[in-house]
Design an enzyme around this catalytic site. Structure first.
Site, PDB file in Angstrom:
ATOM      1  CB  CYS A 144       5.685  35.056  10.466  1.00 52.69           C
ATOM      2  SG  CYS A 144       5.462  36.613   9.665  1.00 52.69           S
ATOM      3  CD  GLU A 145       6.767  29.202  12.582  1.00 52.17           C
ATOM      4  OE1 GLU A 145       7.786  28.672  13.080  1.00 52.17           O
ATOM      5  OE2 GLU A 145       5.689  29.303  13.173  1.00 52.17           O
ATOM      6  CE1 TYR A 167       7.931  14.191   8.872  1.00 51.10           C
ATOM      7  CE2 TYR A 167       7.640  14.845   6.578  1.00 51.10           C
ATOM      8  CZ  TYR A 167       7.125  14.346   7.748  1.00 51.10           C
ATOM      9  OH  TYR A 167       5.805  13.988   7.802  1.00 51.10           O
ATOM     10  CD  GLU A 212      -1.282  -0.517   3.655  1.00 44.75           C
ATOM     11  OE1 GLU A 212      -2.287  -1.224   3.509  1.00 44.75           O
ATOM     12  OE2 GLU A 212      -1.011   0.132   4.673  1.00 44.75           O
ATOM     13  NE  ARG A 272       8.182   8.661   0.839  1.00 46.28           N
ATOM     14  CZ  ARG A 272       8.141   9.694   1.673  1.00 46.28           C
ATOM     15  NH1 ARG A 272       8.483  10.884   1.255  1.00 46.28           N
ATOM     16  NH2 ARG A 272       7.766   9.522   2.927  1.00 46.28           N
ATOM     17  NE  ARG A 291       7.875  14.721   2.472  1.00 42.30           N
ATOM     18  CZ  ARG A 291       9.070  14.292   2.191  1.00 42.30           C
ATOM     19  NH1 ARG A 291       9.813  14.931   1.304  1.00 42.30           N
ATOM     20  NH2 ARG A 291       9.551  13.223   2.768  1.00 42.30           N
ATOM     21  CE1 TYR A 320       2.048  10.792   3.095  1.00 45.39           C
ATOM     22  CE2 TYR A 320       4.002  10.177   1.858  1.00 45.39           C
ATOM     23  CZ  TYR A 320       2.865   9.830   2.548  1.00 45.39           C
ATOM     24  OH  TYR A 320       2.529   8.507   2.686  1.00 45.39           O
TER      25      TYR A 320
END
Ligand code: LLP
Length: 856
Positions: A808-809, A781, A738, A741, A777, A837
């Site tokens: 704003c990060e 990660y 299953e 990606r 992502r 994703y």
């Protein structure tokens, strides 16, 4: 450095596999030429041709004349073959050494004494360097042949072993000046030196690295290059862990620790001379000379504590002695170790507790495998304490700076040792390694799991780690990656962006092709698409058109698929919820979709929901895998799956309620390239299977990785298929997959526009119109996505940009240090492989709408 000219030296050492072919010598000549052109003086140090030292060792054992003649014939053939492939005739230098070898070999039928043995073994390097001399000359490189015995003198230690001698690592200005006066290019032998009386001595097996390091020290070289047949030092043995990562840089201490604890690329004594003179060591691959390899040097930047390597050493037959005694008596340890010394036993690891001292014996010392000697040693030791011997052990060392500060992080990883017996644990005094000794049968799986937990899941975007072994060594990149679809649709993409600020764009054919590759697998009966990766309606329909079913994780996904894909039947859907409310299980069963239960609690608390039903059970098959620790979905740290030890009780309760288990399911993690993982998973399933006679399906989950970097290899489907087919042979079961990606990642790109540019601190910032609100992502990660400037595809890259979004990060960074053409406001920036994703994980953070989706 020579005062006459001020030119600095480079020492380059080429190992056996790096001197044995025409290609090798082309590389050596090209490298020498480059260094000379760069104004350097060059000392080339060579090993014997591959296999030659082993043949010479057999020759030194004596034996029948016929056997010796056969060995000599083999030796002659090896050297002659290389000469003839280089188009060279044997030179007088070569012939002189060859004749002297014949003389030595024929002079005795019995095993040679150490001094003669050293001389005989030295001929491997004498011969290879003679051939090298001619190969350099043939390439118009004028070199001076140096006899290493006139360059390196052993230190006069009492009881020196002529087969494993040491030399001084002081600088030798007189020698440096003599060599500088003789020429700029020299070639000499590794492994050999001369003793106090001029006799030939050896520096021990692997000693050519050490010769080169001594020479670098003598000449105060600018750098020491060790050329070998691997791309550098890796975070684990790549034969065991194919996804082990190249270590871009190491400190001297880390390299020393890795080499001493089992990494084989570098001879451990070679590091100290370089370290003393602060000479950087470069480990380079003769087959890929342009790759940077591993650099070993003084630590220049403060690095976070990090495990850099998981290395193991076989402790062979004897690995553990346990001394039970009243050992707190004054002098007990001194008495015990005196026994070790008397019998010639060397200890390499030691750990102590209240009543026990456990030591392991250095496997390098041959005496340790001598049974008679061992029993005398044990008798002697028994007079002091009780001794217990454990054989067949292996040490697994975690190596990295400040290992003590990461003990907390290690604790999760140490869970993998749960049911394996750990014989001893030691932590090195220099804070560089933590070593565990376990039974050798567990070594491979433990090394893999530790590597996954401590390195693979942490390494993305960290400058110490380079590409993985699989990425570097696979010759054929995946077909799809060599020409990504978007290169052929450049105009369409630009057209689409003419009125937009950002867009996710999908190519259905790319997804269809991926589906076809999976549908062709012999071992797999059914492929379900994991809808969470990308739920675009046209993609779902394209995949359904290829015969795929669907895997859903919420009832919303189930209803969406049922309403979006015409013709789909409930039986084509498998619902795999995790900690979902009770009513979702009820609705799923009512709708007739397949159901996977991943918590025994649900089955015990709501037995009536599942009574008389067919279900799949999601199992936790032990440690999981994945491209990042957040996507590992199995093992002690993950919330998914039923622990195997809960199965017997669960089974009883299900039997009582007539709940039938018709499928076993496991999904260990996402973004995995090592195909062995699924084989192991299947093996674990087969172990559990006898308890579940009604099972007809084994669902191996998804997780198949895709290449995110240019040139990286694609998932090895052929091997995957083969491993599964082999493991499943003789079982009448269906295998299901299953993946998410694998099916859609490469089919999608994210387009955005350059908004602003800025240079500040060390960075050139390239601002684009959408950031972590569309693609989270990289921030979540540390994931890598290739980035190109679509408006300037044919312009050369000139600048390293930090590509950032408008959110704003500070973490809103899409790519670090991306080498791109000089970019301007309005250019279209393409972020590749964002089909999986991407949009599904987007948000409206800052009230900025994420990129919308389009099909081309
Ligand atoms: N089956 C189950 C039960 C899963 O939980 C998942 C993914 C899959 C299949 C599909 O896995 P795939 O073949 O796509 O690796 N957001 C992360 C990935 C999380 C995957 C969660 N479960 C990422 O962007 O890397």
């Amino acid at each position: 450095m020579s005062e006459q000219t001020g030119r600095s030296w480079v020492v380059m050492k080429f190992g056996g596999t790096s001197v044995s072919s025409v290609d090798c010598w082309s590389t050596i000549c090209a490298q020498a030429r480059l260094k000379l052109a760069d104004g350097k003086r060059v000392m080339i140090v060579v090993s014997a041709l591959s296999g030659v030292t082993n043949l010479l060792t057999r020759l030194a054992e004596g034996g029948k004349k016929q056997e010796r003649d056969e060995i000599l014939l083999e030796l002659e053939a090896k050297h002659r073959d290389l000469l003839s492939s280089l188009g060279l005739a044997p030179s007088s230098l070569f012939t002189g050494h060859w004749n002297s070898l014949l003389h030595l070999a024929n002079s005795s039928g019995s095993a040679l004494k150490p001094a003669d043995r050293a001389l005989l073994l030295a001929h491997g390097e004498l011969l290879s360097s003679s051939i090298g001399m001619d190969a350099l000359a043939a390439a118009q490189l004028e070199a001076v042949w140096q006899d290493a015995r006139s360059l390196l003198k052993t230190t006069a230690e009492a009881g020196m072993d002529v087969l494993a001698a040491r030399c001084s690592d002081d600088t030798e200005p007189a020698l440096e000046q003599r060599l500088a006066a003789e020429g700029s290019l020299h070639i000499t032998q590794g492994f050999i030196a001369s003793g106090p009386a001029g006799e030939t001595c050896l520096l021990g097996r692997g000693g050519s690295d050490t010769s080169a390091a001594y020479l670098a020290a003598c000449l105060e070289a600018k750098s020491l290059e060790i050329w070998t047949d691997v791309p550098g030092i890796f975070s684990a043995d790549p034969r065991v862990v194919p996804e082990s990562r190249l270590l871009n840089r190491l400190s001297y201490s880390e390299a020393q620790e890795l080499a001493s604890m089992g990494a084989k690329v570098l001879h451990p004594p070679s590091i100290q001379p370089a370290r003393r003179h602060q000479i950087p060591i470069f480990i380079k691959d003769s087959n890929r000379p342009s790759e940077p390899g591993t650099r070993i040097g003084a630590r220049t930047v403060r690095e976070e504590a990090q495990v850099k390597g998981v290395v193991s050493t076989n402790k062979n037959k004897i690995a553990r002695n346990q001394l039970r005694a009243t050992w707190r008596l004054v002098g007990f340890l001194a008495d015990a170790f005196a026994v070790f010394k008397r019998h010639g036993y060397s200890v390499d690891l030691i750990s102590t507790s209240e009543s026990t001292v456990t030591v392991s014996l250095d496997p390098q010392v041959p005496a340790h495998s001598d049974e008679l000697r061992m029993s005398a040693f044990l008798d002697d030791l028994a007079s002091l304490c009780k001794v217990k011997i454990h054989s067949g052990c292996i040490s697994i060392s975690l190596v990295g700076n400040s290992i003590r500060t990461i003990l907390g992080r290690l604790s999760a990883a140490l869970d993998v040792f749960q049911d394996r017996h750990v014989h001893m644990v030691t932590q090195s005094a220099n804070d560089l390694n933590l070593t565990l000794v376990v039974d050798s049968e567990h070594a491979v799986s433990l090394v893999r799991k530790l590597h996954q937990l401590l390195i693979a899941s942490q390494a993305e975007n960290r400058p110490e780690f380079g590409p993985s072994w699989t990425e570097l060594t696979r010759l054929q990149p995946s077909d799809d990656l060599t020409e990504p679809w978007w290169k052929n649709k450049e105009d369409q993409l630009k057209q689409l962006m003419s009125e937009r600020e950002s867009a996710f764009v999908y190519d259905l054919d790319t997804a269809r092709k991926a589906a076809r590759r999976l549908q062709k697998l012999d071992s797999v009966s059914r492929v379900l698409y994991s809808v969470k990766a990308n739920d675009h309606a046209e993609l779902l329909n394209a995949l359904a058109g290829e015969g795929l079913g669907f895997e859903c994780v919420s009832m919303e996904e189930v209803s969406y698929v049922l309403s979006t894909v015409p013709g789909v039947r409930p039986a084509d859907i498998l619902f795999t919820p995790n900690f979902a409310p009770r009513h979702e299980y009820e609705s799923a069963l009512e709708a007739g979709v397949g159901l996977t239960v991943d918590n025994s609690w649900a089955l015990h608390q709501w037995p009536e929901v599942f009574a008389g039903r067919d279900i799949f059970l999601r199992l936790d098959l032990d440690a999981g895998y994945g491209h990042h620790k957040k996507v590992i979905t199995s093992g002690a740290d993950s919330k998914f799956g039923i622990a195997l030890e809960h199965l017997p009780v669960l089974k009883q309760s299900m039997d009582q309620h007539g709940t039938r288990v018709v499928g076993l399911h496991a999904h260990t993690g996402s973004g995995v390239s090592n195909t062995d993982v699924w084989r192991e998973q299947l093996q674990r399933f087969l172990e559990v299977l006898p308890g579940f006679p009604e099972v007809r399906v084994l669902d191996l989950g998804g997780g198949l990785g895709v290449p995110y970097r240019r040139g990286q290899a694609g998932f090895d489907l052929e091997r995957f298929d083969q491993l599964l087919a082999e493991t499943l042979a003789d079982h009448e079961l269906e295998l299901w997959l299953e993946p998410g990606r694998y099916l859609v990642a490469e089919s999608g790109v994210l387009l955005s526009r350059v908004t602003q540019l800025k240079t500040k601190g060390h960075y050139h910032y390239l601002g684009v119109s959408t950031g972590m609100n569309s693609l989270i992502r990289p921030a979540l990660y540390g994931a890598y996505h290739d980035i190109v400037n679509l408006s300037r595809l044919n312009e050369p890259a000139e600048w390293h940009y930090r590509v950032v979004g408008p959110i704003c990060e500070s973490g809103d960074v899409l790519g670090e240090s991306r080498f791109l053409p000089r970019s301007e406001e309005g250019d279209i920036i393409l972020i590749a492989n964002t089909g999986a994703y991407g949009r599904v994980m987007s948000s409206r953070y800052n009230r900025r709408d994420p990129a919308r989706e389009y099909i081309v």
